[in-house]
Design a protein around this motif. Structure first.
Motif, PDB file in Angstrom:
ATOM      1  N   ASP A  48      47.899  44.570  52.780  1.00 47.09           N
ATOM      2  CA  ASP A  48      48.241  43.142  52.789  1.00 47.09           C
ATOM      3  C   ASP A  48      47.480  42.395  53.883  1.00 47.09           C
ATOM      4  O   ASP A  48      47.030  41.264  53.673  1.00 47.09           O
ATOM      5  N   ALA A  49      47.336  43.013  55.044  1.00 44.50           N
ATOM      6  CA  ALA A  49      46.593  42.370  56.132  1.00 44.50           C
ATOM      7  C   ALA A  49      45.135  42.159  55.729  1.00 44.50           C
ATOM      8  O   ALA A  49      44.541  41.119  56.028  1.00 44.50           O
ATOM      9  N   ILE A  50      44.570  43.126  55.046  1.00 41.11           N
ATOM     10  CA  ILE A  50      43.191  42.982  54.559  1.00 41.11           C
ATOM     11  C   ILE A  50      43.124  41.850  53.537  1.00 41.11           C
ATOM     12  O   ILE A  50      42.238  40.996  53.588  1.00 41.11           O
ATOM     13  N   ALA A  51      44.085  41.819  52.625  1.00 50.37           N
ATOM     14  CA  ALA A  51      44.112  40.773  51.596  1.00 50.37           C
ATOM     15  C   ALA A  51      44.306  39.396  52.216  1.00 50.37           C
ATOM     16  O   ALA A  51      43.740  38.408  51.722  1.00 50.37           O
ATOM     17  N   ASP A  52      45.070  39.321  53.292  1.00 48.33           N
ATOM     18  CA  ASP A  52      45.292  38.032  53.955  1.00 48.33           C
ATOM     19  C   ASP A  52      43.990  37.451  54.508  1.00 48.33           C
ATOM     20  O   ASP A  52      43.890  36.238  54.709  1.00 48.33           O
ATOM     21  N   GLY A  53      43.007  38.298  54.738  1.00 50.77           N
ATOM     22  CA  GLY A  53      41.710  37.834  55.236  1.00 50.77           C
ATOM     23  C   GLY A  53      40.800  37.285  54.153  1.00 50.77           C
ATOM     24  O   GLY A  53      39.710  36.789  54.459  1.00 50.77           O
ATOM     25  N   LEU A  54      41.222  37.362  52.903  1.00 53.52           N
ATOM     26  CA  LEU A  54      40.401  36.857  51.801  1.00 53.52           C
ATOM     27  C   LEU A  54      40.717  35.395  51.537  1.00 53.52           C
ATOM     28  O   LEU A  54      41.868  34.967  51.656  1.00 53.52           O
ATOM     29  N   SER A  55      39.700  34.666  51.146  1.00 50.36           N
ATOM     30  CA  SER A  55      39.948  33.302  50.686  1.00 50.36           C
ATOM     31  C   SER A  55      40.633  33.388  49.325  1.00 50.36           C
ATOM     32  O   SER A  55      40.633  34.448  48.678  1.00 50.36           O
ATOM     33  N   SER A  56      41.187  32.289  48.846  1.00 52.25           N
ATOM     34  CA  SER A  56      41.853  32.320  47.537  1.00 52.25           C
ATOM     35  C   SER A  56      40.855  32.646  46.434  1.00 52.25           C
ATOM     36  O   SER A  56      41.190  33.345  45.474  1.00 52.25           O
ATOM     37  N   GLU A  57      39.615  32.191  46.566  1.00 51.16           N
ATOM     38  CA  GLU A  57      38.590  32.507  45.567  1.00 51.16           C
ATOM     39  C   GLU A  57      38.235  33.995  45.595  1.00 51.16           C
ATOM     40  O   GLU A  57      38.104  34.633  44.555  1.00 51.16           O
ATOM     41  N   GLU A  58      38.078  34.530  46.810  1.00 50.88           N
ATOM     42  CA  GLU A  58      37.788  35.965  46.933  1.00 50.88           C
ATOM     43  C   GLU A  58      38.938  36.796  46.372  1.00 50.88           C
ATOM     44  O   GLU A  58      38.717  37.785  45.658  1.00 50.88           O
ATOM     45  N   ALA A  59      40.167  36.407  46.695  1.00 47.90           N
ATOM     46  CA  ALA A  59      41.332  37.130  46.189  1.00 47.90           C
ATOM     47  C   ALA A  59      41.360  37.106  44.667  1.00 47.90           C
ATOM     48  O   ALA A  59      41.650  38.129  44.037  1.00 47.90           O
ATOM     49  N   ALA A  60      41.055  35.970  44.067  1.00 45.55           N
ATOM     50  CA  ALA A  60      41.045  35.871  42.598  1.00 45.55           C
ATOM     51  C   ALA A  60      40.019  36.825  41.996  1.00 45.55           C
ATOM     52  O   ALA A  60      40.289  37.485  40.986  1.00 45.55           O
ATOM     53  N   VAL A  61      38.855  36.937  42.623  1.00 46.44           N
ATOM     54  CA  VAL A  61      37.817  37.840  42.132  1.00 46.44           C
ATOM     55  C   VAL A  61      38.280  39.294  42.261  1.00 46.44           C
ATOM     56  O   VAL A  61      38.147  40.091  41.318  1.00 46.44           O
ATOM     57  N   VAL A  62      38.840  39.651  43.417  1.00 48.63           N
ATOM     58  CA  VAL A  62      39.318  41.017  43.638  1.00 48.63           C
ATOM     59  C   VAL A  62      40.426  41.364  42.647  1.00 48.63           C
ATOM     60  O   VAL A  62      40.413  42.442  42.034  1.00 48.63           O
ATOM     61  N   ILE A  63      41.374  40.445  42.464  1.00 44.18           N
ATOM     62  CA  ILE A  63      42.476  40.691  41.532  1.00 44.18           C
ATOM     63  C   ILE A  63      41.944  40.877  40.117  1.00 44.18           C
ATOM     64  O   ILE A  63      42.331  41.820  39.414  1.00 44.18           O
ATOM     65  N   GLY A  64      41.041  40.016  39.690  1.00 48.12           N
ATOM     66  CA  GLY A  64      40.464  40.148  38.355  1.00 48.12           C
ATOM     67  C   GLY A  64      39.751  41.479  38.175  1.00 48.12           C
ATOM     68  O   GLY A  64      39.902  42.155  37.152  1.00 48.12           O
ATOM     69  N   TYR A  65      38.968  41.849  39.176  1.00 51.13           N
ATOM     70  CA  TYR A  65      38.241  43.117  39.123  1.00 51.13           C
ATOM     71  C   TYR A  65      39.203  44.295  39.051  1.00 51.13           C
ATOM     72  O   TYR A  65      39.066  45.182  38.193  1.00 51.13           O
ATOM     73  N   LEU A  66      40.191  44.321  39.945  1.00 53.78           N
ATOM     74  CA  LEU A  66      41.121  45.457  39.972  1.00 53.78           C
ATOM     75  C   LEU A  66      41.935  45.551  38.685  1.00 53.78           C
ATOM     76  O   LEU A  66      42.181  46.658  38.180  1.00 53.78           O
ATOM     77  N   ARG A  67      42.370  44.427  38.126  1.00 53.14           N
ATOM     78  CA  ARG A  67      43.104  44.451  36.850  1.00 53.14           C
ATOM     79  C   ARG A  67      42.209  44.978  35.733  1.00 53.14           C
ATOM     80  O   ARG A  67      42.654  45.751  34.883  1.00 53.14           O
ATOM     81  N   ALA A  68      40.952  44.570  35.729  1.00 51.47           N
ATOM     82  CA  ALA A  68      40.016  45.070  34.708  1.00 51.47           C
ATOM     83  C   ALA A  68      39.781  46.570  34.875  1.00 51.47           C
ATOM     84  O   ALA A  68      39.745  47.318  33.887  1.00 51.47           O
ATOM     85  N   ALA A 103      40.523  49.693  32.303  1.00 53.30           N
ATOM     86  CA  ALA A 103      39.549  50.742  31.968  1.00 53.30           C
ATOM     87  C   ALA A 103      40.136  52.123  32.225  1.00 53.30           C
ATOM     88  O   ALA A 103      39.956  53.053  31.423  1.00 53.30           O
ATOM     89  N   MET A 104      40.878  52.259  33.327  1.00 54.76           N
ATOM     90  CA  MET A 104      41.499  53.551  33.645  1.00 54.76           C
ATOM     91  C   MET A 104      42.576  53.906  32.637  1.00 54.76           C
ATOM     92  O   MET A 104      42.710  55.069  32.236  1.00 54.76           O
ATOM     93  N   ARG A 105      43.351  52.900  32.193  1.00 61.24           N
ATOM     94  CA  ARG A 105      44.365  53.150  31.151  1.00 61.24           C
ATOM     95  C   ARG A 105      43.707  53.640  29.868  1.00 61.24           C
ATOM     96  O   ARG A 105      44.173  54.596  29.241  1.00 61.24           O
ATOM     97  N   ARG A 106      42.649  52.960  29.469  1.00 62.69           N
ATOM     98  CA  ARG A 106      41.949  53.368  28.236  1.00 62.69           C
ATOM     99  C   ARG A 106      41.372  54.778  28.371  1.00 62.69           C
ATOM    100  O   ARG A 106      41.463  55.581  27.469  1.00 62.69           O
ATOM    101  N   PHE A 107      40.779  55.077  29.522  1.00 62.92           N
ATOM    102  CA  PHE A 107      40.174  56.390  29.748  1.00 62.92           C
ATOM    103  C   PHE A 107      41.211  57.499  29.691  1.00 62.92           C
ATOM    104  O   PHE A 107      40.964  58.578  29.147  1.00 62.92           O
TER     105      PHE A 107
END
Length: 158
Positions: free
Chosen positions: A127-147, A151-155
């Protein structure tokens, strides 16, 4: 073999992967060490920690044999494992909600609290690491991790 040596060997065998993929591979490799830390903090065995994780993800619990199948252990070993978890207060046996003839195993509220407490230092750091992200960066990270999770579910789907 230390993690750096493992990654160096893997990089030789798969030189075309991106740095993002290598970073995620490192996170995946370290998940085993996190499991070991949770096991130590809970004071249970490795299979008990795996069983708790499986049961916490199950919306309705599962029978001891089904749990054993998920863990790759025989039914007698699964029953003994459930007995240990029940004695420690981490699980309880209850009637199945729709098939009253069956008993299922479900985690207790205290087990969920214990697992979250064991993970608390890691979750606070993340959470401390995530708090250092801008809202735009967080949105990119969240999108990437969800994707990646998709992929891991499908695999891993049977």
């Amino acid at each position: 073999m230390p993690y750096d040596d493992v990654e160096a060997a893997e990089r030789r065998d798969s030189p075309d992967l991106s740095e993002v993929s290598w970073a995620l591979r490192e996170v995946n490799r370290l998940s085993g060490a996190v499991d070991d830390a949770v096991t130590r903090r809970l004071g249970v065995g490795h299979n008990e920690t795996l069983a708790l994780d499986i049961l916490m993800q199950s919306p309705v619990g599962m029978g001891p044999v089904e749990l054993g199948n998920h863990l790759g252990i025989r039914s007698a070993s699964a029953t003994a494992l459930v007995d240990r978890l029940e004695a420690s207060g981490h699980v309880r046996r209850v009637r199945h909600p729709t098939d009253r003839r069956r008993l299922i195993v479900e985690t207790t509220d205290s087990a969920r609290r214990d697992v979250l407490a064991a993970l608390a230092p890691l979750l606070a750091d993340v959470d401390a690491i995530a708090d250092g992200l801008s809202s735009e960066e967080a949105a990119v990270v969240i999108g990437y991790l969800r994707a990646v999770a998709g992929a891991m579910r499908r695999f891993s789907a049977p």
